[in-house]
Write an enzyme that holds these catalytic residues in place. Structure first.
Site, PDB file in Angstrom:
ATOM      1  CE  LYS A  22      -1.763   1.747   4.005  1.00  0.00           C
ATOM      2  NZ  LYS A  22      -1.530   3.184   4.139  1.00  0.00           N
ATOM      3  CG  ASN A  23       2.289   2.582   3.478  1.00  0.00           C
ATOM      4  OD1 ASN A  23       1.132   2.892   3.183  1.00  0.00           O
ATOM      5  ND2 ASN A  23       2.657   2.281   4.718  1.00  0.00           N
ATOM      6  CB  CYS A 116      -5.349  10.723  10.355  1.00  0.00           C
ATOM      7  SG  CYS A 116      -3.958   9.928  11.093  1.00  0.00           S
ATOM      8  NE  ARG A 121       0.074  10.869  10.150  1.00  0.00           N
ATOM      9  CZ  ARG A 121      -0.389   9.762   9.580  1.00  0.00           C
ATOM     10  NH1 ARG A 121      -1.555   9.309   9.934  1.00  0.00           N
ATOM     11  NH2 ARG A 121       0.275   9.155   8.630  1.00  0.00           N
ATOM     12  CG  ASP A 307       2.712   1.210   9.420  1.00  0.00           C
ATOM     13  OD1 ASP A 307       3.035   1.414   8.243  1.00  0.00           O
ATOM     14  OD2 ASP A 307       2.374   2.121  10.203  1.00  0.00           O
ATOM     15  NE  ARG A 399      -6.960   4.446   4.967  1.00  0.00           N
ATOM     16  CZ  ARG A 399      -6.007   4.815   5.828  1.00  0.00           C
ATOM     17  NH1 ARG A 399      -6.281   4.902   7.107  1.00  0.00           N
ATOM     18  NH2 ARG A 399      -4.794   5.092   5.422  1.00  0.00           N
TER      19      ARG A 399
HETATM   20  C1  EPZ Z   1       3.883   6.844   6.359  1.00  0.00           C
HETATM   21  O1  EPZ Z   1       3.089   7.853   6.956  1.00  0.00           O
HETATM   22  C2  EPZ Z   1       2.973   5.640   6.172  1.00  0.00           C
HETATM   23  N1  EPZ Z   1       1.871   5.996   5.275  1.00  0.00           N
HETATM   24  C3  EPZ Z   1       2.432   5.197   7.526  1.00  0.00           C
HETATM   25  O2  EPZ Z   1       1.661   4.025   7.308  1.00  0.00           O
HETATM   26  C4  EPZ Z   1       3.599   4.837   8.432  1.00  0.00           C
HETATM   27  O3  EPZ Z   1       3.101   4.505   9.715  1.00  0.00           O
HETATM   28  C5  EPZ Z   1       4.548   6.042   8.542  1.00  0.00           C
HETATM   29  O4  EPZ Z   1       4.963   6.452   7.221  1.00  0.00           O
HETATM   30  C6  EPZ Z   1       5.789   5.721   9.348  1.00  0.00           C
HETATM   31  O5  EPZ Z   1       6.448   4.632   8.765  1.00  0.00           O
HETATM   32  C7  EPZ Z   1       2.088   5.965   3.946  1.00  0.00           C
HETATM   33  O6  EPZ Z   1       3.186   5.683   3.496  1.00  0.00           O
HETATM   34  C8  EPZ Z   1       0.918   6.267   3.071  1.00  0.00           C
HETATM   35  P1  EPZ Z   1       5.899  10.111   8.657  1.00  0.00           P
HETATM   36  P2  EPZ Z   1       3.661   9.364   7.059  1.00  0.00           P
HETATM   37  O7  EPZ Z   1       5.859  11.362   7.848  1.00  0.00           O
HETATM   38  O8  EPZ Z   1       4.433   9.685   5.836  1.00  0.00           O
HETATM   39  C9  EPZ Z   1       5.699  13.326  12.140  1.00  0.00           C
HETATM   40  C10 EPZ Z   1      -0.175   2.619   7.548  1.00  0.00           C
HETATM   41  O9  EPZ Z   1      -0.722   2.115   8.523  1.00  0.00           O
HETATM   42  N2  EPZ Z   1       5.820  14.332  11.074  1.00  0.00           N
HETATM   43  O10 EPZ Z   1       7.114   9.240   8.595  1.00  0.00           O
HETATM   44  O11 EPZ Z   1       2.553  10.248   7.430  1.00  0.00           O
HETATM   45  C11 EPZ Z   1       4.372  12.569  12.073  1.00  0.00           C
HETATM   46  O12 EPZ Z   1       3.360  13.286  12.741  1.00  0.00           O
HETATM   47  C12 EPZ Z   1       0.256   4.063   7.592  1.00  0.00           C
HETATM   48  O13 EPZ Z   1       0.101   2.017   6.471  1.00  0.00           O
HETATM   49  C13 EPZ Z   1       5.990  15.681  11.434  1.00  0.00           C
HETATM   50  O14 EPZ Z   1       6.018  16.019  12.608  1.00  0.00           O
HETATM   51  O15 EPZ Z   1       4.651   9.198   8.293  1.00  0.00           O
HETATM   52  C14 EPZ Z   1       4.699  11.269  12.754  1.00  0.00           C
HETATM   53  O16 EPZ Z   1       4.607  11.438  14.151  1.00  0.00           O
HETATM   54  C15 EPZ Z   1      -0.084   4.705   8.915  1.00  0.00           C
HETATM   55  N3  EPZ Z   1       6.106  16.606  10.454  1.00  0.00           N
HETATM   56  C16 EPZ Z   1       6.155  11.029  12.375  1.00  0.00           C
HETATM   57  O17 EPZ Z   1       6.671  12.291  11.945  1.00  0.00           O
HETATM   58  C17 EPZ Z   1       6.083  16.274   9.128  1.00  0.00           C
HETATM   59  O18 EPZ Z   1       6.226  17.180   8.277  1.00  0.00           O
HETATM   60  C18 EPZ Z   1       6.325  10.032  11.236  1.00  0.00           C
HETATM   61  O19 EPZ Z   1       5.541  10.495  10.170  1.00  0.00           O
HETATM   62  C19 EPZ Z   1       5.917  14.921   8.770  1.00  0.00           C
HETATM   63  C20 EPZ Z   1       5.791  13.962   9.759  1.00  0.00           C
END
Ligand code: EPZ
Length: 418
Positions: A22-23, A116, A121, A307, A399
């Site tokens: 998915k990702n 979310c 996020r 995840d 999803r």
């Molecule tokens: C991706 O989300 C994945 N989603 C998530 O999978 C996964 O849990 C996550 O990466 C971590 O591996 C997709 O790829 C579609 P991050 P993403 O940006 O990109 C903070 C699933 O279940 N952050 O690495 O949103 C954020 O709030 C989903 O398949 C900031 O603070 O994750 C989080 O606490 C859920 N500022 C942490 O970093 C930013 O600008 C990691 O977020 C961006 C992120």
């Protein structure tokens, strides 16, 4: 509203083919906009997040064709640069279209992705990096208006945290920027390298010299390509957890063992036999009762994936021993705990820490899924529980999991969607 009805405590035995990631498919579909051509993408999981992404692509003017798990997307005639609020809110990861629209049509108008189920996020790292590339971003009334008259200028960007989404947006935004962009401290999840492979096969020039760094030399244009999505490592861990709570013996096809290098030892220490000698597959044979006495800290790749926390926690609920989970990535990723407690689990949560005392048995009841991986945890717990478990909130499961109940039923589970 449909529900999953599971009659638990049935041994799982047989073979399951793991879906495409998915990702991976989500950022790659967004990145296909930059090619302004036809891309053929194989091994796409048929899940609702993909449907939402395709709705956005169609809205922008792309042609979409299906052939089983192959999607043919043509972005020659893109005619819009905005994503409607409803579609943005339907899927948090639609923020990934920002970099794709900038690289493709030079401007973008999208609404903030909003929160979310995992907590706020923020997208500060996305915005900060894109501004460094020269993107003009005006924010107001929940809408981001972005434009890059004169194109983007490559530069050196170092992320304060290896954010997956920010990494993907910056890669896609910089492939057609003027000059060279060096991205440091980026996320290293396998899905990032799948995106890099896709873009390079479209004519981008992205080098990966060392851990956590990418060097991107901007090119004038990209062209179409044919690409196969990597297997979904989190789906694989979910089925491994299901085997572990049902004294199961599952043969999983399409598993890249290196992608779950931090997870396999957890199952082996729990008393499971994990065989990975047959290429791109994995066999897991579970003991009568897993033994689970350890600390699990979620970390950016290659650490233990956030995840996988929920499905593995479901397994630990039935194990012999005490386990401690520390969720370091998201601030609110224990929504499944309340529902696991209803099944008879013994879990105490304090901030980012959850302490799980394994119990001999869980007993089936009605539970509600509140996010994607939490839903998977409830399915795993239901499979290991005695009696009937009814799970609502199936839109969360749909999803990210393709054919979850059919796959489980095919290896002996009593699971029906009603
Ligand atoms: C991706 O989300 C994945 N989603 C998530 O999978 C996964 O849990 C996550 O990466 C971590 O591996 C997709 O790829 C579609 P991050 P993403 O940006 O990109 C903070 C699933 O279940 N952050 O690495 O949103 C954020 O709030 C989903 O398949 C900031 O603070 O994750 C989080 O606490 C859920 N500022 C942490 O970093 C930013 O600008 C990691 O977020 C961006 C992120």
């Amino acid at each position: 509203m449909s529900k999953l009805i599971i009659e638990g405590a049935r041994r799982l035995k047989g073979e399951i083919k793991i879906q495409g990631a998915k990702n991976s498919i989500l950022p790659i579909l967004a990145a296909s906009l930059v090619t302004r051509a036809e891309c053929v993408i194989h091994n796409c999981p048929m899940i609702s997040d993909v449907e939402t992404t395709l709705k956005i692509l169609r809205h922008l003017g792309c042609g979409i064709k299906f052939d089983g798990n192959t999607i043919i997307v043509n972005s020659e005639n893109i005619c819009k640069n905005n994503i409607p609020n409803l579609l943005m809110r339907e899927m948090r990861s639609s923020i990934i279209f920002l970099g794709a629209l900038i690289s493709s049509v030079g401007s973008a108008e999208i609404s903030l992705p909003g929160g979310c189920e995992l907590g706020p996020r923020p997208i500060d790292m996305h915005i900060e990096g894109l501004r460094q590339l020269g993107l003009r971003i005006n924010e107001g009334h929940g809408i981001l208006k972005c434009s890059n008259e004169g194109g983007l200028e490559g530069c050196n960007i170092s992320l304060s945290f290896p954010s997956v989404g920010a990494t993907e947006n910056l890669i896609i935004a910089s492939v057609r920027a003027r000059g060279t962009t060096v991205l440091s401290n980026i996320a290293r999840e396998p899905e990032i390298m799948d995106l890099v492979g896709f873009l390079n096969s479209c004519g981008a020039k992205i080098e990966s010299p060392g851990e956590g760094t990418l060097i991107i030399e901007g090119v004038k244009n990209l062209h179409g390509t044919e690409h196969t999505i990597i297997p979904d490592r989190i789906a694989a861990v979910t089925y491994m957890s299901a085997a572990a709570v049902t004294v199961g013996d599952l043969f999983l096809k399409n598993v890249i063992k290196d992608h779950i290098g931090a997870v396999i030892p957890v199952f082996e220490e729990a008393g499971c036999t994990v065989e990975t000698d047959i290429k791109n597959s994995l066999r897991i044979i579970a003991p009568t009762r897993p033994y689970f006495n350890r600390m699990i800290r979620t970390m950016p790749y290659p650490g233990f994936p956030t995840d996988a926390q929920a499905p593995v926690m479901a397994m630990s609920c039935l194990a012999d021993g005490t386990s401690v989970f520390v969720e370091n990535i998201f601030s609110n990723r224990y929504k499944h705990v309340g529902e696991l407690l209803r099944l008879g689990a013994d879990i105490k949560v304090e901030g980012r820490v959850a302490v799980v005392e394994g119990v001999k048995r869980l007993s089936g009841t009605e539970v509600a899924a509140m996010d994607l991986r939490g839903a998977a945890a409830l399915v795993v717990a239901g499979l290991g529980a005695e009696g009937i478990t009814k799970i609502s909130g199936l839109s969360h499961i749909d999803r990210g999991y393709e054919n979850l109940e059919n796959n489980l039923e095919s290896v002996g589970a009593s699971i029906k969607r009603v």
